[in-house]
Write an enzyme that holds these catalytic residues in place. Structure first.
Site, PDB file in Angstrom:
ATOM      1  NE  ARG A 114      44.694  37.833  38.621  1.00  0.00           N
ATOM      2  CZ  ARG A 114      45.917  37.482  38.250  1.00  0.00           C
ATOM      3  NH1 ARG A 114      46.807  37.133  39.174  1.00  0.00           N
ATOM      4  NH2 ARG A 114      46.256  37.481  36.982  1.00  0.00           N
ATOM      5  CG  HIS A 141      44.335  34.854  32.763  1.00  0.00           C
ATOM      6  ND1 HIS A 141      44.142  36.226  32.809  1.00  0.00           N
ATOM      7  CD2 HIS A 141      45.569  34.637  33.288  1.00  0.00           C
ATOM      8  CE1 HIS A 141      45.209  36.797  33.341  1.00  0.00           C
ATOM      9  NE2 HIS A 141      46.090  35.857  33.639  1.00  0.00           N
ATOM     10  CD  GLN A 144      49.060  34.969  30.256  1.00  0.00           C
ATOM     11  OE1 GLN A 144      49.203  35.563  31.315  1.00  0.00           O
ATOM     12  NE2 GLN A 144      50.024  34.887  29.354  1.00  0.00           N
ATOM     13  CG  ASP A 236      48.797  28.009  34.396  1.00  0.00           C
ATOM     14  OD1 ASP A 236      49.645  28.552  35.143  1.00  0.00           O
ATOM     15  OD2 ASP A 236      47.564  28.212  34.507  1.00  0.00           O
ATOM     16  CB  CYS A 276      50.289  32.295  31.822  1.00  0.00           C
ATOM     17  SG  CYS A 276      50.016  31.046  33.086  1.00  0.00           S
ATOM     18  NE  ARG A 304      48.712  39.434  30.440  1.00  0.00           N
ATOM     19  CZ  ARG A 304      48.397  39.079  31.690  1.00  0.00           C
ATOM     20  NH1 ARG A 304      49.123  38.190  32.327  1.00  0.00           N
ATOM     21  NH2 ARG A 304      47.324  39.569  32.293  1.00  0.00           N
TER      22      ARG A 304
HETATM   23  N1  NVA Z   1      45.977  29.102  36.391  1.00  0.00           N
HETATM   24  C1  NVA Z   1      46.724  30.062  37.181  1.00  0.00           C
HETATM   25  C2  NVA Z   1      47.121  31.220  36.330  1.00  0.00           C
HETATM   26  C3  NVA Z   1      47.959  32.255  37.011  1.00  0.00           C
HETATM   27  C4  NVA Z   1      48.326  33.403  36.113  1.00  0.00           C
HETATM   28  C5  NVA Z   1      45.883  30.488  38.367  1.00  0.00           C
HETATM   29  O1  NVA Z   1      44.681  30.697  38.202  1.00  0.00           O
HETATM   30  O2  NVA Z   1      46.417  30.607  39.465  1.00  0.00           O
HETATM   31  N1   CP Z   2      50.192  35.544  34.058  1.00  0.00           N
HETATM   32  C1   CP Z   2      49.637  36.284  35.033  1.00  0.00           C
HETATM   33  O1   CP Z   2      48.442  36.585  35.014  1.00  0.00           O
HETATM   34  O2   CP Z   2      50.506  36.680  35.988  1.00  0.00           O
HETATM   35  P1   CP Z   2      50.092  37.358  37.370  1.00  0.00           P
HETATM   36  O3   CP Z   2      49.342  36.317  38.168  1.00  0.00           O
HETATM   37  O4   CP Z   2      51.397  37.750  37.995  1.00  0.00           O
HETATM   38  O5   CP Z   2      49.224  38.528  37.076  1.00  0.00           O
END
Ligand code: NVA
Ligand code: CP
Length: 317
Positions: A114, A141, A144, A236, A276, A304
Site C-alpha cells: 500500500r 484499489h 477493493q 468513499d 469501501c 475482501r
Molecule cells: N480513497 C480512500 C480509500 C480508503 C480505503 C483513500 O485512498 O484513503
Molecule cells: N477499504 C479498505 O481498503 O480499508 P482499509 O483502509 O482499512 O484497508
C-alpha cells in the site's frame, strides 16, 4: 521446492498471466471473471483450500494505515496454509525501492504493498522476481473492487446491465470500479464536483472496456442525475489518505454529494448502498443510510477476505 510441496487436494486454478497485480490493468477480463468465480467457491468451501498455499509467505508493506486490507491479506494467506510478515512505514525512505524489492523476493513469495504513489508499486514490480500486489495506491484499489463486484453479483445475481453510481471524489476506488465494472458489462457512473473527475486516461480505458462488454461509463456533476436508475449507490471518503491538508475545503465542495435518504430515494427501487470503509459518518454518508437495510457494507468487507484468497491462489498456487 514448490512442485514437491504443492497440494493437489484443491481444484487447479487459472493463473494471472502478467504475474503481478500492480493495477486493474494487470488482469484480463477472463482472469477477472475466473477470480470472482473462485472467490465464490473459496467462500463456500474454505476447507478445500486450507493447505493450497502451504509454505508460501507474503511481505506486507504499508505506507498508510489499514484495517481491512492488511488484516484480510494476513488472514487470507494463513487460511490458505501460509503466513505473512509486515513492515509499516515509508517505502524507499531508508533505502532504494529496488533494494527493498530484491530483499523481500529472497525471503517471501509475494509482496503486497500500500503506497502513496503508483510509481512505487511499479518500481517494486520491476525489481522483484515474485508477484507484487497493489493494496491501494493514489491511482487504484483493485483488491477493493474485486470484493465490491463479488458483493454486487451475490446480491443481484449478475453484473452485466447493473448501474452503479459512485458519488464523491473521482479517486483510486472510483478508478478500479470504473475499469473492472465496465469490463464486466456494468454501467459505472461517477457523480462528482467539477474538478474532481476521474483520471482521463482511466476513463478512456474504462470506456474502451465498456464498448467491448456492452457496459457503459459516464460522469456527471449532479448527484441526483447520477444516482437516477442506479441499483448500486457507492461512496468513499471525500479526503483520501495523503490529502489531509485539503480536508476543510473538500467538506464544503463535496457537501452536495452526501449520500443521504433524500439522494437514495432518487435511486432505483431495489437499490443498495456500498462503501469501501472506513466511513466518515455525516460527511459522505449519513448514519441512517449506512445503517439501513439497503447497506451491504459489511458483506463487502467480508468479501475482501474471499476475493483476496482467490487472487493469492491465482498468483501463487
Ligand atoms: N480513497 C480512500 C480509500 C480508503 C480505503 C483513500 O485512498 O484513503
Ligand atoms: N477499504 C479498505 O481498503 O480499508 P482499509 O483502509 O482499512 O484497508
Amino acid at each position: 521446492m514448490s512442485a514437491a510441496l504443492a497440494s493437489d487436494s484443491f481444484p487447479k486454478t487459472q493463473t494471472i498471466a502478467s504475474g503481478d497485480l500492480t493495477s486493474d490493468l494487470s488482469i484480463t477480463g477472463a482472469e477477472l471473471r475466473h477470480l470472482l468465480d473462485l472467490a465464490t467457491d473459496v467462500k463456500q468451501n474454505p476447507t478445500r483450500y486450507a493447505t493450497a498455499l502451504r509454505y508460501r509467505y507474503l511481505s506486507l508493506l504499508f505506507e498508510k494505515p489499514s484495517l481491512r486490507t492488511r488484516l484480510t491479506f494476513e488472514l487470507a494467506i494463513k487460511q490458505l496454509g501460509g503466513d505473512a510478515v509486515a513492515s509499516i512505514g515509508l517505502i524507499g525512505d531508508r533505502e532504494p525501492v529496488k533494494d527493498i524489492a530484491r530483499n523481500l523476493d529472497r525471503w517471501t513469495n509475494a509482496i503486497v504493498a500500500r503506497t502513496f504513489t503508483q510509481q512505487t508499486i511499479e518500481e517494486l514490480a520491476e525489481w522483484s522476481s515474485v508477484p507484487v500486489i497493489n493494496a491501494l495506491s493514489d491511482l487504484y484499489h483493485p483488491c477493493q473492487s474485486f470484493a465490491d463486484l463479488q458483493t454486487i453479483e451475490e446480491h443481484f445475481g449478475a453484473l452485466a446491465g447493473v448501474k452503479l453510481c459512485f458519488v464523491g471524489d473521482g479517486n483510486n476506488v472510483a478508478h478500479s470500479l470504473l475499469l473492472n465494472g465496465a469490463r464486466l458489462g456494468m454501467h459505472v457512473c461517477v457523480a462528482c464536483p467539477e474538478g474532481y473527475e476521474p483520471n482521463a486516461q482511466v476513463l478512456a480505458q474504462a470506456a474502451a472496456f465498456a464498448q467491448q462488454s456492452g457496459g457503459a461509463v459516464s460522469v456527471t456533476n449532479e448527484a441526483v442525475d447520477g444516482v437516477r436508475n442506479s441499483q448500486v449507490v457507492y461512496t468513499d471518503v471525500w479526503t483520501s489518505m495523503g490529502q489531509e491538508s485539503e480536508a476543510e475545503d473538500r467538506k464544503k465542495t463535496f457537501a452536495p454529494f452526501q449520500v443521504n435518504a433524500g439522494l437514495m430515494s432518487a435511486a432505483a427501487k431495489d437499490s443498495v448502498f456500498l462503501h469501501c470503509l472506513p466511513a466518515k459518518r455525516e460527511q459522505e454518508v449519513t448514519d441512517a443510510v449506512i445503517e439501513s437495510p439497503q447497506s451491504l457494507v459489511f458483506d463487502q468487507a467480508e468479501n475482501r477476505l474471499h476475493a483476496q484468497k482467490a487472487l493469492l491462489l491465482m498468483l501463487l498456487a
